[in-house]
Motif scaffolding. Structure first.
Motif, short mmCIF file in Angstrom:
data_model
loop_
_atom_site.label_atom_id
_atom_site.label_comp_id
_atom_site.label_asym_id
_atom_site.label_seq_id
_atom_site.Cartn_x
_atom_site.Cartn_y
_atom_site.Cartn_z
N HIS A 26 0.82 -1.21 0.00
CA HIS A 26 0.00 0.00 0.00
C HIS A 26 0.86 1.27 0.00
CE1 HIS A 26 -2.38 3.21 1.97
NE2 HIS A 26 -3.30 2.79 1.12
N ASP A 27 1.82 1.36 0.93
CA ASP A 27 2.65 2.56 1.03
C ASP A 27 3.49 2.77 -0.23
OD1 ASP A 27 1.63 3.09 3.52
OD2 ASP A 27 3.32 2.22 4.60
N ILE A 28 3.97 1.70 -0.82
CA ILE A 28 4.77 1.80 -2.04
C ILE A 28 3.93 2.38 -3.17
CG2 ILE A 28 6.01 0.47 -3.81
CD1 ILE A 28 6.73 -1.51 -1.52
N LEU A 29 2.70 1.87 -3.30
CA LEU A 29 1.82 2.37 -4.36
C LEU A 29 1.41 3.81 -4.12
CD1 LEU A 29 -0.48 -0.71 -5.04
CD2 LEU A 29 1.45 0.10 -6.39
N VAL A 30 1.15 4.16 -2.87
CA VAL A 30 0.77 5.54 -2.55
C VAL A 30 1.92 6.48 -2.87
CG1 VAL A 30 0.21 7.12 -0.65
CG2 VAL A 30 -1.01 4.96 -0.86
N ASP A 31 3.15 6.10 -2.49
CA ASP A 31 4.31 6.95 -2.79
C ASP A 31 4.50 7.12 -4.29
OD1 ASP A 31 4.83 7.25 -0.10
OD2 ASP A 31 6.48 5.80 -0.06
N GLU A 32 4.36 6.03 -5.04
CA GLU A 32 4.52 6.09 -6.49
C GLU A 32 3.43 6.98 -7.11
OE1 GLU A 32 6.04 5.27 -10.30
OE2 GLU A 32 6.92 4.82 -8.36
N ARG A 33 2.19 6.81 -6.65
CA ARG A 33 1.10 7.63 -7.17
C ARG A 33 1.32 9.10 -6.85
NH1 ARG A 33 -3.73 7.61 -3.81
NH2 ARG A 33 -2.41 9.12 -2.80
N ASN A 34 1.78 9.38 -5.63
CA ASN A 34 2.01 10.78 -5.24
C ASN A 34 3.12 11.42 -6.08
OD1 ASN A 34 -0.02 10.68 -3.36
ND2 ASN A 34 1.34 10.36 -1.62
N ARG A 35 4.19 10.67 -6.35
CA ARG A 35 5.26 11.20 -7.21
C ARG A 35 4.70 11.55 -8.59
NH1 ARG A 35 8.44 7.54 -4.59
NH2 ARG A 35 8.11 5.92 -6.13
N GLU A 36 3.90 10.65 -9.15
CA GLU A 36 3.31 10.89 -10.47
C GLU A 36 2.34 12.07 -10.43
OE1 GLU A 36 4.05 9.52 -13.33
OE2 GLU A 36 5.39 7.98 -12.57
N LEU A 37 1.56 12.17 -9.35
CA LEU A 37 0.60 13.26 -9.23
C LEU A 37 1.31 14.61 -9.19
CD1 LEU A 37 -2.23 14.42 -8.75
CD2 LEU A 37 -1.90 13.97 -6.31
N TRP A 38 2.35 14.71 -8.36
CA TRP A 38 3.06 15.99 -8.26
C TRP A 38 3.82 16.32 -9.54
CZ3 TRP A 38 1.51 19.59 -5.36
CH2 TRP A 38 0.90 19.30 -4.15
N ALA A 39 4.33 15.31 -10.22
CA ALA A 39 4.99 15.56 -11.51
C ALA A 39 3.97 16.10 -12.52
CB ALA A 39 5.63 14.28 -12.04
N ALA A 40 2.77 15.52 -12.54
CA ALA A 40 1.71 16.01 -13.44
C ALA A 40 1.27 17.41 -13.03
CB ALA A 40 0.53 15.04 -13.42
N PHE A 41 1.17 17.65 -11.73
CA PHE A 41 0.76 18.97 -11.24
C PHE A 41 1.76 20.04 -11.68
CE2 PHE A 41 0.48 22.35 -8.05
CZ PHE A 41 -0.88 22.59 -8.03
N ARG A 42 3.06 19.72 -11.63
CA ARG A 42 4.09 20.68 -12.04
C ARG A 42 4.04 20.98 -13.54
NH1 ARG A 42 6.87 17.83 -8.08
NH2 ARG A 42 7.77 16.40 -9.60
N ARG A 43 3.41 20.10 -14.33
CA ARG A 43 3.27 20.35 -15.77
C ARG A 43 2.10 21.28 -16.07
NH1 ARG A 43 4.79 14.78 -15.94
NH2 ARG A 43 2.66 14.10 -16.29
N LEU A 44 1.26 21.57 -15.08
CA LEU A 44 0.16 22.52 -15.29
C LEU A 44 0.72 23.94 -15.40
CD1 LEU A 44 -2.44 21.30 -12.61
CD2 LEU A 44 -2.59 21.02 -15.10
N SER A 45 -0.06 24.81 -15.99
CA SER A 45 0.33 26.21 -16.06
C SER A 45 0.40 26.78 -14.64
CB SER A 45 -0.68 27.01 -16.88
OG SER A 45 -1.92 27.09 -16.18
N ALA A 46 1.16 27.85 -14.48
CA ALA A 46 1.28 28.49 -13.16
C ALA A 46 -0.09 28.94 -12.67
CB ALA A 46 2.24 29.67 -13.24
#
Length: 184
Positions: free
Chosen positions: A111-131
């Protein structure tokens, strides 16, 4: 090796043994934890892990989204564990001795491994959004019950534009996540 999954998958597909070893090193714990989450003993979890890595070798060059290798590995490990359990239930395989019991009230070990992986992907996608989208979403998350009037004033936009803008930003974020292989 600090290369991303896509780079490692491409190199491993081209026959680079170091890239393959880096992939195995990076994801072996995830594969193992996913197998163990099915209450498999060490021997059965090792078998499922081996079959999963065999499937990876067989299908590495066919991955639609190499950046989502972790999701592919989790799905493949789950399928292989379920296959093993089905074969056991049908009598095709004998029950393994020494099966360990897992506490149902605790989240599965992966569970923790998947949550960490998902969070990394989420924040990477969030950083690709416009300011502007990042700012809007942050303001709405900081005080979700807060007034749209305050957020509109902070962004110097009409109140009526916040909802549609928020929807567009979330749609863009979902698109980034889907291209990264994150679902749900």
């Amino acid at each position: 090796m600090d290369a991303d999954s896509s780079t490692l998958v491409a190199a491993a597909t081209a026959g680079d043994r170091d890239a393959w070893n880096a992939l195995v090193d990076r994801y072996a714990g995830l594969v193992w934890a996913t197998a163990r989450a099915f209450r498999l003993n060490d021997a059965d979890a090792a078998d499922v892990s081996q079959v999963t890595w065999l499937r990876a070798v067989e299908h590495l060059d066919n991955l639609r989204n190499p950046a989502a290798l972790s999701s592919w590995l989790v799905t493949t490990t789950r399928r292989e564990a379920l296959n093993l359990l089905r074969q056991r239930r049908s009598g095709a395989l004998p029950e393994a001795d020494g099966a360990e019991v897992v506490d149902d009230e605790q989240p599965p070990p992966w569970h923790d491994i998947l949550v960490d992986e998902r969070n990394r992907e989420l924040w990477a996608a969030f950083r690709r959004l416009s300011a502007r989208c990042q700012t809007l979403l942050r303001l709405l998350v900081i005080d979700p019950a807060g007034s749209y009037t305050k957020v509109a004033a902070a962004l110097d936009v009409p109140v009526g534009s916040l909802g549609p803008t928020r929807a567009r930003c979330l749609t863009t974020l979902r698109g980034h996540l889907a291209r990264s292989g994150v679902d749900g």
